[in-house]
Design a protein around this motif. Structure first.
Motif, short mmCIF file in Angstrom:
data_model
loop_
_atom_site.label_atom_id
_atom_site.label_comp_id
_atom_site.label_asym_id
_atom_site.label_seq_id
_atom_site.Cartn_x
_atom_site.Cartn_y
_atom_site.Cartn_z
N ALA A 71 60.38 224.89 76.99
CA ALA A 71 60.84 226.29 77.07
C ALA A 71 61.39 226.77 75.73
N LEU A 72 62.16 225.92 75.05
CA LEU A 72 62.75 226.31 73.77
C LEU A 72 61.72 226.46 72.67
N VAL A 73 60.64 225.69 72.74
CA VAL A 73 59.62 225.74 71.69
C VAL A 73 58.57 226.81 71.97
N ARG A 74 58.15 226.95 73.22
CA ARG A 74 57.00 227.78 73.54
C ARG A 74 57.34 229.22 73.91
N TYR A 75 58.59 229.50 74.29
CA TYR A 75 58.92 230.83 74.81
C TYR A 75 60.04 231.47 73.99
N ARG A 76 60.01 232.77 73.94
CA ARG A 76 61.04 233.56 73.27
C ARG A 76 61.86 234.30 74.33
N PHE A 77 63.16 234.12 74.33
CA PHE A 77 64.00 234.77 75.31
C PHE A 77 65.39 234.94 74.72
N LEU A 114 57.06 220.41 68.75
CA LEU A 114 56.96 221.21 67.53
C LEU A 114 55.82 220.73 66.63
N SER A 115 55.51 219.44 66.70
CA SER A 115 54.45 218.89 65.85
C SER A 115 53.05 219.02 66.45
N MET A 116 52.97 219.50 67.69
CA MET A 116 51.67 219.62 68.36
C MET A 116 50.85 220.76 67.76
N ASP A 117 49.54 220.54 67.69
CA ASP A 117 48.62 221.56 67.19
C ASP A 117 48.22 222.46 68.35
N PRO A 118 48.62 223.74 68.35
CA PRO A 118 48.28 224.63 69.47
C PRO A 118 46.78 224.87 69.61
N ARG A 119 46.01 224.59 68.56
CA ARG A 119 44.56 224.81 68.64
C ARG A 119 43.89 223.88 69.64
N ALA A 164 41.47 225.22 72.46
CA ALA A 164 40.11 224.70 72.64
C ALA A 164 39.86 224.33 74.10
N ALA A 165 40.87 223.76 74.75
CA ALA A 165 40.72 223.41 76.17
C ALA A 165 40.54 224.66 77.02
N PRO A 195 45.32 226.44 83.39
CA PRO A 195 46.63 226.09 82.83
C PRO A 195 47.10 224.70 83.23
N VAL A 196 46.91 224.35 84.50
CA VAL A 196 47.36 223.03 84.97
C VAL A 196 46.52 221.93 84.35
N GLN A 197 45.21 222.14 84.31
CA GLN A 197 44.31 221.14 83.74
C GLN A 197 44.58 220.95 82.24
N THR A 198 44.84 222.04 81.55
CA THR A 198 45.15 221.96 80.11
C THR A 198 46.43 221.18 79.89
N PHE A 199 47.42 221.45 80.73
CA PHE A 199 48.70 220.76 80.57
C PHE A 199 48.56 219.27 80.86
N VAL A 200 47.87 218.93 81.94
CA VAL A 200 47.75 217.53 82.35
C VAL A 200 46.88 216.72 81.40
N ARG A 201 45.77 217.31 80.94
CA ARG A 201 44.80 216.55 80.15
C ARG A 201 44.98 216.67 78.64
N VAL A 202 45.68 217.69 78.19
CA VAL A 202 45.82 217.89 76.74
C VAL A 202 47.29 217.84 76.32
N THR A 203 48.10 218.75 76.89
CA THR A 203 49.48 218.89 76.43
C THR A 203 50.31 217.65 76.75
N LEU A 204 50.25 217.19 77.99
CA LEU A 204 51.09 216.05 78.41
C LEU A 204 50.76 214.76 77.66
N PRO A 205 49.48 214.40 77.48
CA PRO A 205 49.19 213.18 76.71
C PRO A 205 49.69 213.24 75.27
N ILE A 206 49.62 214.43 74.66
CA ILE A 206 50.08 214.56 73.28
C ILE A 206 51.61 214.45 73.22
N ALA A 207 52.27 215.05 74.20
CA ALA A 207 53.74 215.02 74.23
C ALA A 207 54.29 213.71 74.78
#
Length: 265
Positions: free
Chosen positions: A88-94, A156-161, A165-166, A173-185
């Motif tokens: 939340a702190l990295v991806r969103y502005r509030f 912060l070090s993750m490449d948003p590209r 691409a996913a 959104p769920v598939q991208t998070f499970v297969r791309v975002t979560l493994p990288i993080a």
């Protein structure tokens, strides 16, 4: 002298590492001691009796089991909440995002005795009975900041590209998070979880303030040090150190194997 100047950082680093490991080696050596009296502070003779019966001291394994349970649940809670906060702190502005970023570091910078007294005051004002659950809540709260910092650095070090691409390949959104975002993080999340577990299992000050009549392993060790230190404490310490080393070495080997596999492809 020229060689020393060139390798000064390496030399200082190795000396610091030795300084940190020496106490663990002393604990390991004295786990094979057979003391003459109640205190295991001087070498007498080699013995494996303590290793054959690690639960030979009354209530020690019970307190160890309790500490492991609290550390496990506190780690799960802090890891889940901390990972969500980090994303939340990295991806969103509030609003108040900057203030929250600053507040996250307070538990890390604040002396433990201050946090322990604050949590005790909170629990007493709420009328909560001190014991297992107050320890669990306290541990989750102070481990949370460490998880947030570890996961946040990874996000912060993750490449948003990669996520873009996913999505371009029609991943939801769920598939991208499970297969791309979560493994990288995952490495950052695992590092935060391991740190939270170690901090929770090891904590004495916050636990002592908020434990009531509940005795965890660090509190058992502190109490034993006043009336006689059993060798079994060294056995448990050696076992925990060995397990931690095996986990770190295993993770490093798996990481190196994956890197070599990726380069081979």
């Amino acid at each position: 002298m020229r060689w020393i100047r060139r390798n000064l950082v390496v030399i200082v680093g190795l000396l610091t590492l030795v300084y940190l490991i020496v106490p663990n080696i002393v604990v390991m050596v004295f786990s094979f001691n057979k003391p003459a009296g109640r205190f295991n502070y001087s070498w007498v003779e080699f013995s494996t009796d303590a290793w054959k019966d690690p639960c030979g001291v009354a209530d020690m394994c019970g307190s160890l089991s309790l500490s492991l349970q609290i550390a496990l649940w506190a780690t799960i809670g802090a890891t889940v909440l901390g990972s969500m906060i980090a994303f939340a702190l990295v991806r969103y502005r509030f609003r108040a995002r900057g203030a929250i970023n600053s507040l996250i570091f307070l538990p890390m910078a604040m002396p433990e005795v201050v946090m322990a007294a604050s949590l005790l005051t909170l629990f007493l004002n709420l009328g909560a009975e001190l014991g297992y659950f107050t320890i669990l809540i306290a541990h989750t709260m102070f481990c949370l900041s460490f998880v947030v910092v570890a996961v946040k650095a990874r996000v912060l070090s993750m490449d948003p590209r990669l996520e873009e691409a996913a999505r371009d390949l029609y991943a939801g959104p769920v598939q991208t998070f499970v297969r791309v975002t979560l493994p990288i993080a995952a490495p950052g999340i695992a590092a935060g979880a391991m740190l939270a577990f170690a901090l929770s299992f090891d904590d004495f000050i916050i636990t002592n303030f908020n434990s009531g009549n509940t005795v965890t392993f660090p509190m058992f060790v502190w109490g034993s040090a006043q009336r006689g230190t059993p060798v079994q404490i060294n056995v448990i310490g050696t076992a925990m150190f060995a397990i931690a080393v095996l986990i770190v070495v295993g993770a490093q080997l798996i990481s190196n194997r994956r890197k070599h596999g990726a380069l081979a492809k």
